[in-house]
Design an enzyme around this catalytic site. Structure first.
Site, PDB file in Angstrom:
ATOM      1  N   ASP A 235       1.650  -8.965  38.895  1.00  0.00           N
ATOM      2  CA  ASP A 235       2.992  -9.060  39.478  1.00  0.00           C
ATOM      3  C   ASP A 235       4.019  -9.672  38.516  1.00  0.00           C
ATOM      4  OD1 ASP A 235       2.034  -7.928  41.775  1.00  0.00           O
ATOM      5  OD2 ASP A 235       1.897  -9.791  42.908  1.00  0.00           O
TER       6      ASP A 235
ATOM      7  N   CYS B 176       0.992   4.220  46.856  1.00  0.00           N
ATOM      8  CA  CYS B 176       2.375   3.782  46.697  1.00  0.00           C
ATOM      9  C   CYS B 176       2.751   3.937  45.239  1.00  0.00           C
ATOM     10  CB  CYS B 176       2.591   2.369  47.214  1.00  0.00           C
ATOM     11  SG  CYS B 176       2.035   1.102  46.099  1.00  0.00           S
TER      12      CYS B 176
ATOM     13  N   ARG C  80      12.593  -6.887  49.625  1.00  0.00           N
ATOM     14  CA  ARG C  80      11.260  -7.019  50.225  1.00  0.00           C
ATOM     15  C   ARG C  80      10.600  -8.318  49.790  1.00  0.00           C
ATOM     16  NH1 ARG C  80       7.337  -3.192  48.497  1.00  0.00           N
ATOM     17  NH2 ARG C  80       6.129  -4.797  49.512  1.00  0.00           N
TER      18      ARG C  80
END
Ligand code: EPU
Length: 434
Positions: free
Chosen positions: A321, A133, A413
């Protein structure tokens, strides 16, 4: 009203690809924001319903595209699902299909989490290989090696993983990397295995702990949760549970950075400060005032932002993240900072867009050198991953002038109503439907 959901009905929920977010930057954010349930805890926990017969009830489930994808995936496997606001009921008892198709897995890599439960319950699984990805190659070799150690026969055919085992049998598994979803997959595979499984170098992320707590509530015998050695003694069956999803530490961290970045004053409600120690520490070093209470964190920005070096690491280190969001803060700090990304090999995709907004960032391998500039300038931008998109929203909030964030699909998302939450804090931000 609760409603029963079918795969087809869920398909209709995806009409937001062309939306964009427009921000007039430069306002100090002020007020309170309530954090939603954690995406990366909710995904494995909803999937763990496949391990039981009967209705599991989940509350505080965030309203996210990835949750819709998970419901679609679970219903495709034969689970029954009912939704009512932020509460979801799932009955895994009807599970009859052992295949997770390419179409479902390509929408959400975390779909690979069904592999463990499918082999444990149906003795076989056929799951599309997720592939790479935007942020890296992201192999699943450790999930597969672990499953093979439990006795599963694994074959890769036509882009699919095919795994089968009449009975999974407990074993010692050493993970070369403390993979988060790998640890979760192997925990779910081994709770119903015969005998004892020991996962060494297991992930210690709070989301892994949250899943283990749910499995324990179902009747699983798991020890060492939150440490790098997890011991699982298999049981013959598990019972359904009722659980609330823990708050999202990455959403909380994103709002914390927004307060420091806009020199604002924001109180983050319904969060778990213990999960955010690394982020709090770095924000304090950058000059922000951080006040921690039981379930809330207040961040007051300071006029002068100091440069701070950051290295991403597995929990309890600084989360990958949060790397992109922290880089935006550093792009307007005084002086030079170094950010090293050690988890994913390609997680600097936000850098070229931040540079278009006036940031001074040089990349060398997995290291970014950021020289602070007095201000960013608004621009149309786009990103190809969730956290990169969040960083561009932050950049837009701080920049002089108007920014347009395209490909809002990525944000949806993983962030629930992000533009509404920022608007409530005083940001000039709106979603424009495409
Ligand atoms: N890795 C392997 N082999 C494997 C598994 C992982 O080499 O079999 C490597 C990965 O390529 C990566 C590293 O190990 O370089 C760590 O990856 P990990 O498996 O821990 O990541 P993940 O489980 O795929 C979860 C989160 C990510 C988060 C990472 C790291 C979920 C659904 N996803 O991914 O969240 O960045 O852990 O903390 O829990 C996000 O929410 O934006 C997101 C990407």
């Amino acid at each position: 009203m609760p409603h029963h959901e079918t795969g087809e009905a869920l398909f209709c929920l995806c009409g937001v690809y062309m939306d964009k977010i427009v921000i007039q930057g430069g306002r100090a954010l002020k007020g309170e924001v309530r954090i939603s349930g954690a995406k990366n805890a909710a995904l494995p926990i909803l999937i763990s319903s496949l391990l039981t017969d009967g209705w599991n009830t989940y509350s505080n489930v965030p309203d996210l595209k990835d949750i819709q994808s998970t419901k679609l995936l679970l219903s495709s496997l034969g689970a029954s699902i009912e939704s009512d606001g932020d509460s979801i009921k799932i009955n895994g008892g009807g599970m009859c299909n052992h295949e997770a198709s390419y179409d479902l897995v390509r929408k959400m890599r975390a779909s690979i989490l069904v592999l463990g439960p499918l082999v444990a319950r149906l003795k076989k699984a056929r799951v599309s290989l997720p592939g790479g990805c935007a942020i890296g190659a992201r192999p699943i070799n450790l999930h597969l090696k672990g499953l093979a150690r439990l006795g599963a026969v694994i074959e890769l055919k036509h882009g699919y993983v095919e795994a089968s085992a009449d009975h999974l049998i407990g074993n010692e598994i050493y993970l070369d990397i403390p993979t988060v979803t790998g640890t979760e997959n192997l925990m779910m595979a081994s709770v119903l295995a015969k005998g004892v499984t020991v996962l060494r170098n297991a992930a210690r992320e709070p989301e892994v702990v949250a899943l283990a707590d749910v499995l324990i509530k179902m009747g699983a015998k798991i020890k060492g949760v939150g440490t790098s050695v997890i011991t699982i003694e298999g049981v013959s069956s598990l019972k359904p549970v009722s659980v609330s999803i823990m708050p999202d530490r990455i959403e909380a961290g994103t709002f914390m950075v927004s307060a420091a970045l806009t020199r604002g004053d924001v109180t983050i409600l319904n969060c778990e400060p213990n999960h955010l120690e690394a982020v709090i520490h770095k924000l304090i070093l950058s000059g922000a005032q951080v006040t921690v209470e039981d379930k809330s964190i207040r961040v007051q920005g300071s006029d002068e932002i100091a440069s701070v070096d950051v290295k991403t690491l597995p929990y309890p280190g600084f989360p990958t993240d949060m790397q992109a969001q922290f880089m935006v803060l550093m792009s307007v700090a005084r002086g030079v900072s170094i950010i090293s990304e050690t988890i994913f090999e390609n997680r600097f995709i936000h850098v070229s867009e931040l540079k278009r907004m006036g940031a001074d960032i040089k990349i060398s391998g997995n290291t970014a050198m950021i020289t602070g500039v007095p201000a960013l300038s608004g621009a149309p931008v786009m990103a190809t991953d969730l956290r990169a998109s969040a960083s561009l929203i932050l950049a837009g909030l701080a920049a002089v002038g108007t920014s347009e964030i395209n490909r809002v699909y990525h944000l949806d998302r993983g962030y629930e109503s992000i533009e509404k939450k920022f608007a409530r804090l005083g940001a000039a931000i709106k979603r424009v439907n495409g």
